[in-house]
Design a protein around this motif. Structure first.
Motif, PDB file in Angstrom:
ATOM      1  N   GLY A  15       0.821  -1.201   0.000  1.00 45.34           N
ATOM      2  CA  GLY A  15       0.000   0.000   0.000  1.00 45.34           C
ATOM      3  C   GLY A  15       0.857   1.255   0.000  1.00 45.34           C
ATOM      4  N   SER A  16       0.539   2.210  -0.863  1.00 48.48           N
ATOM      5  CA  SER A  16       1.359   3.419  -0.983  1.00 48.48           C
ATOM      6  C   SER A  16       1.266   4.315   0.252  1.00 48.48           C
ATOM      7  N   PHE A  17       0.148   4.289   0.948  1.00 41.18           N
ATOM      8  CA  PHE A  17      -0.010   5.130   2.138  1.00 41.18           C
ATOM      9  C   PHE A  17       0.345   4.396   3.421  1.00 41.18           C
ATOM     10  N   THR A  18       0.032   3.111   3.486  1.00 35.68           N
ATOM     11  CA  THR A  18       0.233   2.356   4.727  1.00 35.68           C
ATOM     12  C   THR A  18       1.577   1.650   4.790  1.00 35.68           C
ATOM     13  N   GLY A  19       2.129   1.276   3.637  1.00 39.32           N
ATOM     14  CA  GLY A  19       3.368   0.500   3.618  1.00 39.32           C
ATOM     15  C   GLY A  19       3.148  -0.963   3.956  1.00 39.32           C
ATOM     16  N   LYS A  20       1.885  -1.345   4.166  1.00 46.75           N
ATOM     17  CA  LYS A  20       1.551  -2.735   4.485  1.00 46.75           C
ATOM     18  C   LYS A  20       1.481  -3.570   3.204  1.00 46.75           C
ATOM     19  N   THR A  21       1.673  -4.871   3.357  1.00 47.63           N
ATOM     20  CA  THR A  21       1.590  -5.797   2.229  1.00 47.63           C
ATOM     21  C   THR A  21       0.196  -6.402   2.168  1.00 47.63           C
ATOM     22  N   TYR A  22      -0.364  -6.448   0.956  1.00 45.43           N
ATOM     23  CA  TYR A  22      -1.709  -6.971   0.744  1.00 45.43           C
ATOM     24  C   TYR A  22      -1.691  -8.047  -0.333  1.00 45.43           C
ATOM     25  N   ASP A  23      -2.648  -8.988  -0.242  1.00 49.90           N
ATOM     26  CA  ASP A  23      -2.817 -10.007  -1.270  1.00 49.90           C
ATOM     27  C   ASP A  23      -3.457  -9.378  -2.504  1.00 49.90           C
ATOM     28  N   ALA A  24      -2.973  -9.781  -3.685  1.00 48.95           N
ATOM     29  CA  ALA A  24      -3.503  -9.260  -4.941  1.00 48.95           C
ATOM     30  C   ALA A  24      -3.846 -10.425  -5.861  1.00 48.95           C
ATOM     31  N   TYR A  25      -4.887 -10.237  -6.675  1.00 47.35           N
ATOM     32  CA  TYR A  25      -5.371 -11.290  -7.572  1.00 47.35           C
ATOM     33  C   TYR A  25      -5.654 -10.707  -8.952  1.00 47.35           C
ATOM     34  N   LEU A  26      -5.358 -11.473  -9.982  1.00 46.95           N
ATOM     35  CA  LEU A  26      -5.714 -11.113 -11.352  1.00 46.95           C
ATOM     36  C   LEU A  26      -6.783 -12.093 -11.811  1.00 46.95           C
ATOM     37  N   TRP A  27      -7.971 -11.571 -12.113  1.00 44.68           N
ATOM     38  CA  TRP A  27      -9.113 -12.378 -12.536  1.00 44.68           C
ATOM     39  C   TRP A  27      -9.426 -12.129 -14.005  1.00 44.68           C
ATOM     40  N   ALA A  28      -9.845 -13.169 -14.698  1.00 46.76           N
ATOM     41  CA  ALA A  28     -10.300 -13.041 -16.091  1.00 46.76           C
ATOM     42  C   ALA A  28     -11.804 -13.268 -16.122  1.00 46.76           C
ATOM     43  N   TYR A  29     -12.495 -12.422 -16.878  1.00 52.28           N
ATOM     44  CA  TYR A  29     -13.939 -12.543 -17.031  1.00 52.28           C
ATOM     45  C   TYR A  29     -14.321 -12.922 -18.453  1.00 52.28           C
ATOM     46  N   GLY A  30     -13.349 -13.139 -19.321  1.00 56.09           N
ATOM     47  CA  GLY A  30     -13.615 -13.486 -20.717  1.00 56.09           C
ATOM     48  C   GLY A  30     -13.781 -12.249 -21.575  1.00 56.09           C
ATOM     49  N   ASN A  31     -13.641 -12.432 -22.881  1.00 56.73           N
ATOM     50  CA  ASN A  31     -13.810 -11.340 -23.843  1.00 56.73           C
ATOM     51  C   ASN A  31     -12.957 -10.123 -23.513  1.00 56.73           C
ATOM     52  N   TYR A  32     -11.681 -10.346 -23.218  1.00 54.54           N
ATOM     53  CA  TYR A  32     -10.726  -9.270 -22.960  1.00 54.54           C
ATOM     54  C   TYR A  32     -11.095  -8.397 -21.764  1.00 54.54           C
ATOM     55  N   LYS A  33     -11.730  -8.965 -20.748  1.00 56.62           N
ATOM     56  CA  LYS A  33     -12.066  -8.223 -19.533  1.00 56.62           C
ATOM     57  C   LYS A  33     -11.336  -8.877 -18.353  1.00 56.62           C
ATOM     58  N   TYR A  34     -10.518  -8.056 -17.678  1.00 57.94           N
ATOM     59  CA  TYR A  34      -9.721  -8.533 -16.553  1.00 57.94           C
ATOM     60  C   TYR A  34      -9.920  -7.605 -15.365  1.00 57.94           C
ATOM     61  N   GLU A  35      -9.682  -8.155 -14.168  1.00 61.68           N
ATOM     62  CA  GLU A  35      -9.809  -7.364 -12.948  1.00 61.68           C
ATOM     63  C   GLU A  35      -8.624  -7.631 -12.048  1.00 61.68           C
ATOM     64  N   ILE A  36      -8.032  -6.562 -11.534  1.00 63.65           N
ATOM     65  CA  ILE A  36      -7.013  -6.674 -10.494  1.00 63.65           C
ATOM     66  C   ILE A  36      -7.715  -6.346  -9.186  1.00 63.65           C
ATOM     67  N   GLU A  37      -7.620  -7.269  -8.245  1.00 63.38           N
ATOM     68  CA  GLU A  37      -8.271  -7.118  -6.945  1.00 63.38           C
ATOM     69  C   GLU A  37      -7.203  -7.153  -5.854  1.00 63.38           C
ATOM     70  N   VAL A  38      -7.224  -6.152  -4.970  1.00 64.94           N
ATOM     71  CA  VAL A  38      -6.304  -6.098  -3.837  1.00 64.94           C
ATOM     72  C   VAL A  38      -7.139  -6.145  -2.566  1.00 64.94           C
ATOM     73  N   LYS A  39      -6.913  -7.181  -1.751  1.00 68.42           N
ATOM     74  CA  LYS A  39      -7.648  -7.349  -0.494  1.00 68.42           C
ATOM     75  C   LYS A  39      -7.010  -6.479   0.584  1.00 68.42           C
ATOM     76  N   ILE A  40      -7.710  -5.420   0.967  1.00 71.30           N
ATOM     77  CA  ILE A  40      -7.210  -4.487   1.981  1.00 71.30           C
ATOM     78  C   ILE A  40      -7.524  -5.003   3.389  1.00 71.30           C
ATOM     79  N   THR A  41      -8.782  -5.348   3.625  1.00 72.75           N
ATOM     80  CA  THR A  41      -9.212  -5.960   4.882  1.00 72.75           C
ATOM     81  C   THR A  41     -10.188  -7.076   4.519  1.00 72.75           C
ATOM     82  N   LYS A  42     -10.691  -7.763   5.520  1.00 67.81           N
ATOM     83  CA  LYS A  42     -11.613  -8.869   5.260  1.00 67.81           C
ATOM     84  C   LYS A  42     -12.848  -8.421   4.478  1.00 67.81           C
TER      85      LYS A  42
END
Length: 76
Positions: A15-42
């Motif tokens: 995190g740029s403000f917190t300096g904490k490490t977070y889990d990140a995921y790259l998801w595919a939804y098909g048809n050239y649509k992707y999502e980057i998801e970063v889990k900040i808290t539960k």
């Protein structure tokens, strides 16, 4: 509409403000649509949806991960 979601890669980001490490995921939804998801808290995550190629989505994901290290999904 039935959208299939596929996990493409996982990694860690800092995190740029917190300096904490977070889990990140790259998801595919098909048809050239992707999502980057970063889990900040539960109950909270930061997401970015992109209409791009797999190569470009993975390149962006690698750039945000610690040392560019990512784990690819088993069936990739």
């Amino acid at each position: 509409m039935n959208t299939m979601t596929t996990l493409c890669a996982t990694g860690k980001t800092v995190g740029s403000f917190t300096g904490k490490t977070y889990d990140a995921y790259l998801w595919a939804y098909g048809n050239y649509k992707y999502e980057i998801e970063v889990k900040i808290t539960k109950g909270f995550c930061d997401c970015e949806v992109m209409d791009t190629s797999y190569e470009e989505a993975l390149k962006k994901f690698e750039a945000m991960c610690v040392n560019g290290e990512v784990s690819m999904a088993i069936n990739s």
